[in-house]
Design a protein around this motif. Structure first.
Motif, PDB file in Angstrom:
ATOM      1  N   THR A  26     -54.466 -61.469  40.214  1.00 46.80           N
ATOM      2  CA  THR A  26     -54.929 -60.831  39.196  1.00 46.80           C
ATOM      3  C   THR A  26     -56.182 -59.541  38.538  1.00 46.80           C
ATOM      4  O   THR A  26     -57.016 -59.703  39.212  1.00 46.80           O
ATOM      5  CB  THR A  26     -55.078 -61.762  37.696  1.00 46.80           C
ATOM      6  OG1 THR A  26     -54.264 -62.751  37.734  1.00 46.80           O
ATOM      7  CG2 THR A  26     -55.451 -60.598  36.279  1.00 46.80           C
ATOM      8  N   HIS A  81     -53.884 -57.465  35.206  1.00 47.35           N
ATOM      9  CA  HIS A  81     -52.290 -57.391  35.599  1.00 47.35           C
ATOM     10  C   HIS A  81     -52.032 -58.200  36.115  1.00 47.35           C
ATOM     11  O   HIS A  81     -52.898 -57.805  36.680  1.00 47.35           O
ATOM     12  CB  HIS A  81     -52.053 -56.071  35.334  1.00 47.35           C
ATOM     13  CG  HIS A  81     -52.396 -54.934  34.515  1.00 47.35           C
ATOM     14  ND1 HIS A  81     -51.469 -54.689  33.353  1.00 47.35           N
ATOM     15  CD2 HIS A  81     -53.260 -54.239  34.343  1.00 47.35           C
ATOM     16  CE1 HIS A  81     -51.980 -53.526  32.611  1.00 47.35           C
ATOM     17  NE2 HIS A  81     -52.903 -53.552  33.136  1.00 47.35           N
ATOM     18  N   ARG A  82     -51.244 -59.115  35.728  1.00 42.11           N
ATOM     19  CA  ARG A  82     -50.792 -59.736  36.979  1.00 42.11           C
ATOM     20  C   ARG A  82     -49.544 -59.476  38.216  1.00 42.11           C
ATOM     21  O   ARG A  82     -48.969 -58.808  37.559  1.00 42.11           O
ATOM     22  CB  ARG A  82     -50.607 -61.906  36.157  1.00 42.11           C
ATOM     23  CG  ARG A  82     -49.484 -62.955  37.615  1.00 42.11           C
ATOM     24  CD  ARG A  82     -49.421 -64.080  36.749  1.00 42.11           C
ATOM     25  NE  ARG A  82     -50.884 -64.479  36.255  1.00 42.11           N
ATOM     26  CZ  ARG A  82     -51.062 -65.520  35.840  1.00 42.11           C
ATOM     27  NH1 ARG A  82     -49.795 -66.143  35.692  1.00 42.11           N
ATOM     28  NH2 ARG A  82     -51.658 -66.159  35.368  1.00 42.11           N
TER      29      ARG A  82
END
Length: 129
Positions: A67, A71-72
């Motif tokens: 992450t 945002h992963r």
């Protein structure tokens, strides 16, 4: 904390169900994690101490989740990396196991472990697996 280095090439980088690159690069250098396309364009980057990393729980056991800036990303070593063990720690990696060593089972689980070790050693947050 010492700046550990990790470099992996040929990494599939996906965001959700969308593959951003099939042969990207993952770098940990100078206290930053950088995700790059195969052409060297930056996908995302952040100081390692702000990055969270772990292993996926139910699918893609051969990869790692990172992450970055909220945002992963799913990071999966490519076929070549899984069989040859591409990806390496810098010369100052100390006690970390050589990332160039191939996975015994060819699944990339060892690659994910080495990535998580590098994030942890550089000061990032990792989930214990």
């Amino acid at each position: 904390m010492a700046d550990e280095e990790f470099t992996a090439t040929g990494v599939r980088i996906a965001h959700g169900l969308r593959s951003l690159t099939g042969a990207g690069q993952v770098l940990i250098r100078d206290g930053r994690l950088m995700l790059l396309t195969s052409y060297g364009s930056e996908i995302d980057s952040a100081p390692v101490h702000l990055v969270r990393a772990g292993r996926p729980r139910f699918t893609h056991r051969n990869g790692a989740l990172a992450t970055v800036n909220g945002h992963r990303y799913l990071l999966t070593p490519g076929e070549e990396q899984q069989s040859t063990g591409h990806g390496e720690f810098g010369a100052d990696a100390g006690a970390l196991r050589d990332a160039g060593a191939p996975d015994k089972d060819g699944t990339g689980v060892e690659w994910a472990r080495r990535f998580l070790d590098a994030v942890r050693m550089a000061g990032g947050h990792t989930a214990r697996a």
